[in-house]
Design an enzyme around this catalytic site. Structure first.
Site, short mmCIF file in Angstrom:
data_model
loop_
_atom_site.label_atom_id
_atom_site.label_comp_id
_atom_site.label_asym_id
_atom_site.label_seq_id
_atom_site.Cartn_x
_atom_site.Cartn_y
_atom_site.Cartn_z
N LEU A 74 0.81 -1.21 0.00
CA LEU A 74 0.00 0.00 0.00
C LEU A 74 0.85 1.26 0.00
O LEU A 74 0.45 2.29 -0.55
CB LEU A 74 -0.94 0.02 1.21
CG LEU A 74 -2.03 -1.05 1.26
CD1 LEU A 74 -2.81 -0.96 2.55
CD2 LEU A 74 -2.97 -0.91 0.07
N ARG A 76 5.02 3.07 1.43
CA ARG A 76 6.23 3.04 2.26
C ARG A 76 6.40 4.37 2.97
O ARG A 76 5.98 5.41 2.46
CB ARG A 76 7.48 2.77 1.41
CG ARG A 76 7.55 1.38 0.81
CD ARG A 76 8.84 1.19 0.03
NE ARG A 76 8.91 -0.13 -0.58
CZ ARG A 76 9.42 -1.20 0.01
NH1 ARG A 76 9.93 -1.08 1.23
NH2 ARG A 76 9.46 -2.36 -0.60
N GLY A 78 8.98 6.44 6.35
CA GLY A 78 10.30 6.49 6.94
C GLY A 78 10.60 5.32 7.85
O GLY A 78 11.77 4.94 8.03
N MET A 79 9.57 4.74 8.46
CA MET A 79 9.78 3.69 9.43
C MET A 79 9.46 2.29 8.93
O MET A 79 9.69 1.31 9.62
CB MET A 79 8.94 3.96 10.69
CG MET A 79 9.34 5.20 11.44
SD MET A 79 11.02 5.11 12.10
CE MET A 79 11.17 6.75 12.83
N GLY A 80 8.90 2.15 7.72
CA GLY A 80 8.57 0.82 7.26
C GLY A 80 7.64 0.85 6.06
O GLY A 80 7.52 1.86 5.36
N ALA A 81 7.00 -0.29 5.81
CA ALA A 81 6.08 -0.44 4.68
C ALA A 81 4.73 -0.92 5.19
O ALA A 81 4.65 -1.60 6.22
CB ALA A 81 6.66 -1.42 3.67
N VAL A 82 3.68 -0.56 4.46
CA VAL A 82 2.33 -0.97 4.83
C VAL A 82 1.76 -1.81 3.70
O VAL A 82 1.80 -1.41 2.53
CB VAL A 82 1.42 0.25 5.09
CG1 VAL A 82 0.01 -0.21 5.45
CG2 VAL A 82 2.00 1.13 6.19
N LYS A 97 1.62 -3.14 8.92
CA LYS A 97 2.79 -2.28 8.84
C LYS A 97 3.97 -3.02 9.46
O LYS A 97 3.86 -3.54 10.57
CB LYS A 97 2.55 -0.96 9.59
CG LYS A 97 3.74 -0.02 9.62
CD LYS A 97 3.36 1.26 10.37
CE LYS A 97 4.54 2.22 10.47
NZ LYS A 97 4.16 3.48 11.18
N ASP A 187 3.10 14.49 14.86
CA ASP A 187 3.34 14.44 13.42
C ASP A 187 2.03 14.51 12.65
O ASP A 187 1.79 13.73 11.72
CB ASP A 187 4.12 13.17 13.05
CG ASP A 187 4.77 13.25 11.67
OD1 ASP A 187 5.03 14.39 11.20
OD2 ASP A 187 5.03 12.20 11.05
#
Length: 343
Positions: A74, A76, A78-82, A97, A187
């Site tokens: 779905l 990407r 800064g901390m990972g991918a979904v 995630k 954020d």
């Protein structure tokens, strides 16, 4: 420092900034944050992720994680991918995630733990629900409800102000629920809010959240320069602690952008201050409700004490405006209405 974020300094001026930061702890922390954000994709629209050679290398997850079958990527961050995933135990689609760095660093691991704890504290229709947390090959993953919609960052702007009002109210309610549970988001931005197909809005991505006591008689302040530079409150840019008022500033900036299609440029104001060159909404949005414009611009006051004291007060103001609009026959936002704003 602000001009450095906007990449408007010549080499001599950049050198002076670095020399000043060497002697000023607050500016040094901000400079480190800015440099990290500039060395990764999306310097102004992305949070401050871990960077360096390891950040460029990614790990490919297996197709099946416990009872979850990955369907497709779905997005990407800064901390990972979904990933969109199928929960075989309950036969439903979910969003999963996970960290995809070859060697996840401490900040990434901490972010997953913080996000799981933060969202688990909050149960509200305007905050995405987390179902569970797990690990695969030593890497954390989180499983959320799948929201079939678009992030606010994907919408064609500007939106009609009445639609922006409806979105603002939903996000304010979600943020109020977070603050009531002692969670600062830190954020808030268009990419961290998603509009469902039914028109409802949800706040997500609490990976940079901070926990504070729920005692409202004590001041809330969390040190550390974190977040997305473009949406940071002026005081946070200068190294001041995050507070509920800095979350409110980011929310106001998000709503201002929805209405106008622009984010005010941050400019230097004196030796130690920053300010937003804010054009009033009434000058940019024909027919905008004056009370709505005033509420948004109050969130964007340079002085945090001039903003709403709590999100509760903003919710009350927006709810009053929403009720007034319904009495006048204006329908709430729906996905079809949002779709009409896309090219």
């Amino acid at each position: 420092m602000v001009a450095l974020v906007e990449e408007r300094l010549d080499s001599g001026a950049r050198g002076r900034v670095h020399r000043h930061a060497a002697e000023c702890p607050a500016c040094r922390e901000l400079l480190v944050a800015v440099m990290r954000s500039q060395s990764c994709p999306g310097p102004l629209d992305a949070p401050l992720p871990p960077c360096g050679p390891a950040a460029a290398r990614t790990w490919t997850p297996p197709g099946v994680l416990d009872e979850f079958h990955l369907v497709r990527l779905l997005g990407r961050g800064g901390m990972g991918a979904v990933y969109l995933a199928h929960d075989t135990s309950l036969d439903r689609l979910v969003a999963l995630k996970l960290s995809v760095a070859l060697e996840p660093d401490t900040s990434t691991l901490d972010s997953f733990a913080i996000e799981a704890r933060a969202i688990a504290r909050i149960k509200h229709p305007n905050v995405v629900t987390v179902f569970r947390a797990g690990q695969v090959e030593g890497r954390p993953y989180l499983v959320y409800e799948y929201v079939d919609g678009k992030s606010l960052a994907e919408l064609a702007l500007p939106l009609p102000w009445r639609y922006a009002l409806d979105i603002a109210l939903g996000l304010a309610r979600g943020l109020r629920a977070a603050h009531q549970r002692g969670v600062l988001h830190r954020d808030v931005k268009p990419g961290n809010a998603i509009l469902d197909a039914d028109g409802s809005i949800k706040l997500l991505d609490f990976g940079l959240a901070a926990f504070v006591g729920t005692d409202r008689s004590k001041p809330w302040a969390v040190p550390g320069v974190v977040g997305t530079p473009r949406y940071m409150a002026p005081e946070v840019r200068l190294g001041a602690p995050a507070t509920p008022q800095s979350d409110l500033y980011a929310l106001g900036l998000l709503v201002y952008e929805l209405c106008t299609g622009r984010v005010p440029h941050v400019r230097a104001s004196g030796a130690d201050r920053v300010a937003a060159a804010l054009v009033p909404l009434v000058d940019l949005v024909p027919g905008v409700d004056l009370d709505f414009a005033e509420a948004v611009e109050r969130c964007l006051e340079e002085d945090p004490s001039a903003r709403f004291g709590r999100v509760d007060a903003l919710c009350t103001a927006l709810e009053r405006l929403g009720a007034r609009g319904q009495d006048a026959g204006f329908a709430p936002v729906r996905s079809a209405a949002i779709a009409e704003t896309r090219p």
